[in-house]
Design an enzyme around this catalytic site. Sequence first.
Site, mmCIF file in Angstrom:
data_model
loop_
_atom_site.group_PDB
_atom_site.id
_atom_site.type_symbol
_atom_site.label_atom_id
_atom_site.label_comp_id
_atom_site.label_asym_id
_atom_site.label_seq_id
_atom_site.Cartn_x
_atom_site.Cartn_y
_atom_site.Cartn_z
ATOM 1 N N LYS A 52 67.151 -25.002 0.927
ATOM 2 C CA LYS A 52 67.365 -23.595 0.566
ATOM 3 C C LYS A 52 68.486 -23.488 -0.474
ATOM 4 O O LYS A 52 68.381 -22.722 -1.440
ATOM 5 C CB LYS A 52 67.698 -22.765 1.826
ATOM 6 N N GLN A 96 70.206 -20.354 10.449
ATOM 7 C CA GLN A 96 69.159 -21.352 10.693
ATOM 8 C C GLN A 96 68.943 -21.538 12.198
ATOM 9 O O GLN A 96 69.885 -21.802 12.935
ATOM 10 C CB GLN A 96 69.553 -22.689 10.033
ATOM 11 N N ASP A 119 65.237 -13.221 6.213
ATOM 12 C CA ASP A 119 64.253 -13.949 7.036
ATOM 13 C C ASP A 119 63.256 -12.975 7.671
ATOM 14 O O ASP A 119 62.211 -13.396 8.180
ATOM 15 C CB ASP A 119 64.969 -14.722 8.161
#
Length: 290
Positions: A52, A96, A119
């Site tokens: 990322k 994460q 997200d």
Amino acid sequence: MQILDGKSCSEQIRQEIADQVSQLKSEGRRPPHLAAILVGNDGASETYVANKVKDCQQVGFESSLIRFDNSVSEEELLTKIAELNADEAVDGFIVQLPLPGHIDEHKVTVSIDPRKDVDGFCPENVGNLCLGLPTFVSATPNGIMELLARYDIETEGKHCVVLGRSNIVGTPMAILMSRNSKPGNSTVTLAHSRTANLKALCAEADILVAAIGKPEFVSADMVKPGAVVIDVGITRLADESRTSGFRLVGDVQFDSVAEKAAWITPVPGGVGPMTRASLLQNTLKAYLRN
Ligand code: NAP
């Protein structure tokens, strides 16, 4: 059979984003900024987050990686999230997953400002998705929709079977495919581990999305001739013939299914790169909204 090439499609998207970022910079504006919180040293999570950060650099975004030890307390993590929520220089951030067992993932997810939740995991964004309102859609289903759109795959009136009902892939995928949109307007069946007659059901699908994490679960007899097959699964299988010591396998038996399908995504090179590109798209969207 034709390949739905997520790799080349995602490269095209990255190029489009990079062009937009250089345009913004040439106008004297700051670039979009994505932050990532990583807890602990899980190998897969380390790789995902490193990718990322690399993706951000490639398109000209600013990125920050915030690391905590496995022992971080829930309170410390929530304090950092509150800081990022308030930081005007950060457009979007991700935490994460998975997190260590002593941290309540739900509590963490709901603490992220929905305007920065790139997200698309927080309840407000999921609710907006269900209502067809502007939102951040979770990166994997968003990437699949983009792939279907860019290949101009007809979805209207088709029977789409989604295998797997997770909050981040299967469920949002089913919602998106059933929405009155293009792509969309499919008649959707959301299947899971308790679904009866799964083989027969899959064999009726015009569009089959496999997202269960069971390597090579979908065999050719489960696929309708001419179907569009989207393989979301990624499992690392030990393989001593590779220098990495493993190979990546999808949820679909690629060779035999490819002979029957009209379109199919490979693993790797299908849904994975589209997911990565989607996070960049969501970050740019967060930046432009702010
Ligand atoms: P998950 O949270 O573990 O959910 C798996 C789903 O599959 C569950 O709904 C489960 O049903 C269902 N399932 C499991 N075994 C089944 C069976 N034998 N028959 C029918 N349904 C079954 O997984 P996930 O996070 O959605 O991820 C799925 C896969 O996609 C994994 O391989 C993951 O690594 C991969 N993935 C790839 C990307 C990418 O970018 N390519 C992104 C995200 C995930 P129940 O609900 O009944 O338990």
